[in-house]
Write a protein that holds these residues in place. Sequence first.
Motif, PDB file in Angstrom:
ATOM      1  N   LYS A 171      26.018  46.811  20.669  1.00  0.00           N
ATOM      2  CA  LYS A 171      26.563  47.133  21.977  1.00  0.00           C
ATOM      3  C   LYS A 171      26.692  48.649  22.093  1.00  0.00           C
ATOM      4  O   LYS A 171      26.700  49.369  21.094  1.00  0.00           O
ATOM      5  CB  LYS A 171      27.954  46.513  22.156  1.00  0.00           C
ATOM      6  CG  LYS A 171      27.995  44.998  22.143  1.00  0.00           C
ATOM      7  CD  LYS A 171      29.444  44.532  22.277  1.00  0.00           C
ATOM      8  CE  LYS A 171      29.563  43.030  22.143  1.00  0.00           C
ATOM      9  NZ  LYS A 171      30.976  42.574  22.192  1.00  0.00           N
ATOM     10  N   THR A 172      26.838  49.123  23.326  1.00  0.00           N
ATOM     11  CA  THR A 172      27.139  50.539  23.519  1.00  0.00           C
ATOM     12  C   THR A 172      28.487  50.845  22.874  1.00  0.00           C
ATOM     13  O   THR A 172      29.374  49.991  22.825  1.00  0.00           O
ATOM     14  CB  THR A 172      27.188  50.886  25.015  1.00  0.00           C
ATOM     15  OG1 THR A 172      28.115  50.008  25.666  1.00  0.00           O
ATOM     16  CG2 THR A 172      25.822  50.730  25.654  1.00  0.00           C
ATOM     17  N   ASN A 173      28.641  52.074  22.368  1.00  0.00           N
ATOM     18  CA  ASN A 173      29.874  52.424  21.669  1.00  0.00           C
ATOM     19  C   ASN A 173      31.097  52.397  22.578  1.00  0.00           C
ATOM     20  O   ASN A 173      32.208  52.139  22.123  1.00  0.00           O
ATOM     21  CB  ASN A 173      29.745  53.818  21.043  1.00  0.00           C
ATOM     22  CG  ASN A 173      28.757  53.829  19.893  1.00  0.00           C
ATOM     23  OD1 ASN A 173      28.589  52.822  19.215  1.00  0.00           O
ATOM     24  ND2 ASN A 173      28.101  54.956  19.683  1.00  0.00           N
ATOM     25  N   ARG A 192      30.617  47.040  28.414  1.00  0.00           N
ATOM     26  CA  ARG A 192      29.688  47.450  27.373  1.00  0.00           C
ATOM     27  C   ARG A 192      28.364  46.738  27.615  1.00  0.00           C
ATOM     28  O   ARG A 192      28.335  45.648  28.181  1.00  0.00           O
ATOM     29  CB  ARG A 192      30.232  47.095  25.988  1.00  0.00           C
ATOM     30  CG  ARG A 192      31.558  47.763  25.665  1.00  0.00           C
ATOM     31  CD  ARG A 192      32.097  47.339  24.316  1.00  0.00           C
ATOM     32  NE  ARG A 192      31.406  48.024  23.226  1.00  0.00           N
ATOM     33  CZ  ARG A 192      31.722  47.875  21.933  1.00  0.00           C
ATOM     34  NH1 ARG A 192      32.684  47.041  21.583  1.00  0.00           N
ATOM     35  NH2 ARG A 192      31.078  48.546  21.001  1.00  0.00           N
ATOM     36  N   LEU A 193      27.274  47.349  27.178  1.00  0.00           N
ATOM     37  CA  LEU A 193      25.959  46.771  27.373  1.00  0.00           C
ATOM     38  C   LEU A 193      25.305  46.484  26.031  1.00  0.00           C
ATOM     39  O   LEU A 193      25.552  47.181  25.042  1.00  0.00           O
ATOM     40  CB  LEU A 193      25.053  47.717  28.172  1.00  0.00           C
ATOM     41  CG  LEU A 193      25.051  47.577  29.706  1.00  0.00           C
ATOM     42  CD1 LEU A 193      26.422  47.916  30.270  1.00  0.00           C
ATOM     43  CD2 LEU A 193      23.992  48.481  30.324  1.00  0.00           C
ATOM     44  N   SER A 194      24.461  45.469  25.997  1.00  0.00           N
ATOM     45  CA  SER A 194      23.659  45.187  24.812  1.00  0.00           C
ATOM     46  C   SER A 194      22.352  44.539  25.256  1.00  0.00           C
ATOM     47  O   SER A 194      22.195  44.167  26.420  1.00  0.00           O
ATOM     48  CB  SER A 194      24.411  44.267  23.841  1.00  0.00           C
ATOM     49  OG  SER A 194      24.547  42.958  24.385  1.00  0.00           O
ATOM     50  N   LEU A 263      37.409  46.490  22.656  1.00  0.00           N
ATOM     51  CA  LEU A 263      37.338  47.160  23.953  1.00  0.00           C
ATOM     52  C   LEU A 263      37.388  46.186  25.121  1.00  0.00           C
ATOM     53  O   LEU A 263      37.982  46.476  26.153  1.00  0.00           O
ATOM     54  CB  LEU A 263      36.047  47.984  24.041  1.00  0.00           C
ATOM     55  CG  LEU A 263      36.077  49.407  23.485  1.00  0.00           C
ATOM     56  CD1 LEU A 263      34.717  50.064  23.665  1.00  0.00           C
ATOM     57  CD2 LEU A 263      37.153  50.243  24.146  1.00  0.00           C
ATOM     58  N   THR A 264      36.764  45.014  24.956  1.00  0.00           N
ATOM     59  CA  THR A 264      36.653  44.082  26.080  1.00  0.00           C
ATOM     60  C   THR A 264      37.430  42.781  25.885  1.00  0.00           C
ATOM     61  O   THR A 264      37.568  42.005  26.822  1.00  0.00           O
ATOM     62  CB  THR A 264      35.178  43.704  26.311  1.00  0.00           C
ATOM     63  OG1 THR A 264      34.698  42.951  25.180  1.00  0.00           O
ATOM     64  CG2 THR A 264      34.321  44.950  26.482  1.00  0.00           C
ATOM     65  N   ASN A 265      37.928  42.522  24.664  1.00  0.00           N
ATOM     66  CA  ASN A 265      38.616  41.268  24.312  1.00  0.00           C
ATOM     67  C   ASN A 265      37.680  40.059  24.303  1.00  0.00           C
ATOM     68  O   ASN A 265      38.144  38.911  24.316  1.00  0.00           O
ATOM     69  CB  ASN A 265      39.807  41.001  25.240  1.00  0.00           C
ATOM     70  CG  ASN A 265      41.018  41.823  24.857  1.00  0.00           C
ATOM     71  OD1 ASN A 265      41.257  42.072  23.679  1.00  0.00           O
ATOM     72  ND2 ASN A 265      41.768  42.275  25.844  1.00  0.00           N
ATOM     73  N   GLU A 266      36.394  40.293  24.270  1.00  0.00           N
ATOM     74  CA  GLU A 266      35.427  39.199  24.149  1.00  0.00           C
ATOM     75  C   GLU A 266      35.394  38.693  22.707  1.00  0.00           C
ATOM     76  O   GLU A 266      35.482  39.481  21.760  1.00  0.00           O
ATOM     77  CB  GLU A 266      34.031  39.704  24.538  1.00  0.00           C
ATOM     78  CG  GLU A 266      32.937  38.675  24.396  1.00  0.00           C
ATOM     79  CD  GLU A 266      31.567  39.272  24.661  1.00  0.00           C
ATOM     80  OE1 GLU A 266      30.635  38.507  24.952  1.00  0.00           O
ATOM     81  OE2 GLU A 266      31.430  40.519  24.583  1.00  0.00           O
TER      82      GLU A 266
END
Length: 466
Positions: A171-173, A192-194, A263-266
């Motif tokens: 993922k992006t940092n 975030r992107l992946s 960062l996202t809680n995923e």
Amino acid sequence: MEDSTNTQNPDPSSLNTLLVFNSKTQKIEAVKTVDEKGNLMTVPNTQKNQNQFLKIDKNGDPLSNFFSNFLSQLKNPTLFNFFTCPFKESEKIGKQIQHHLKHPSTEGQEFLNTYKIVNPNTNIMSTNPLSEKEYQYSPDQIDWEMMSKFGLTQEKLEKANALEPMLRGFKTNGLLPISLNLGTALIRIDARLSLSTNDAGDVRINLHGIRKEPNFNFKFLGHEFTPEDRQNLIENGNMGRVVDLINPKTDEIIPSLISRDRLTNELVAYKVEHIRIPDEIKGIRLDESQKQTLIEGKALYLEGMISTKGEPFSAHVQFNADKKYVEFLFDHNQSQQQSQSHSQTEAPRTFRGKELNDDQYDRFKAGQTIYLDGLLDKKNQPYQGYITLNQENGKIDFSFQNPDKIQQQTKPTEEHKTQTAVNSEGKTNEATKHVKEPLQKGQQSPKDKSQQVKQNKPQPRAGKRI
């Protein structure tokens, strides 16, 4: 050594260059070549020297093969640490690498792992197993038309240091601002992107938006979370044990680890069969028992590791399913306990457009001072500084100098403690208790023979009253 630049003038965006950290000079420089005697030839990592940089066509030459050939010609490879980065971004990324090597931190280690390449001729290993491999994706596989609908371009991703992690399978940092225009609706989120590959073999873009908290109320790929599972995921981001998950398409049972994207809680799962544990972490050689502990998802305490600055330190390490490598654990419990007392003030995640990562945010909420680089002023020029959350009013204090160090400098040093205690606090110093004059700067004992005589002079005993 032969130059690996493609003679057909490849697209500059497809070119990488090789940066090196010389342990003798303690500087990041750009690699030029290796001379006939096996000495590494470098030049300062500045834009004006880019015409001398070694160029690597990442689409034409497999990096692992190139690097093995490169090292075979180098007389003393163990003296250097190597990093690869986009050619156009070498000066900017090189400065960031230099900073993170000088000031070790969790976020810094993640940044270094993105660009560091392993020396196959030695036992120097990164904690990131994927740094040993070539990129999983190339820029031309990305659907840039779809990316533009998110308000992003290749140039923007490269400028944010976000493209490189994606091409390596991460993922992006940090979080990126996403704008999706659906005509009658405009969606704005931070995510975030992946990249991943679908069943047809096409590369797709994944958005990982922010969740308020993980959803533990429903099963996750067939796994029902225990109270201990929930606590571990909330406190340090890793569940800490292997569980059997069910592939919803094939009903296959897959032993996996689960971690929380801080960062996202995923919630993110990673197959145990894909876990690769390094032989060595920061100078500590791992035995099979220690490796097995990490494969099982448990935390492992290591003593006597050596930091990039050459200083010994100890810490827990644990495999993170979200990051896909072994990470260093810091005391998130203390940060959360401290921040709970100030929960009435929600700490912002961004400062002047700069997104805080999970470790920065935890320490920031707890009132600790955070260093930020890559900030941009009104004329789009970069600068850096320190931020601290004011726990009394909830505002952010900014300083170009570390306020913790400034505060430390203002405190009395050891040699001034006696002077301050005697002159300001009325305390008694055994070495000068019979000297009537105030102690001078840094004074801890009689300053001359006259004071020494006064100090040694017998004091009259108090007589009894009649």
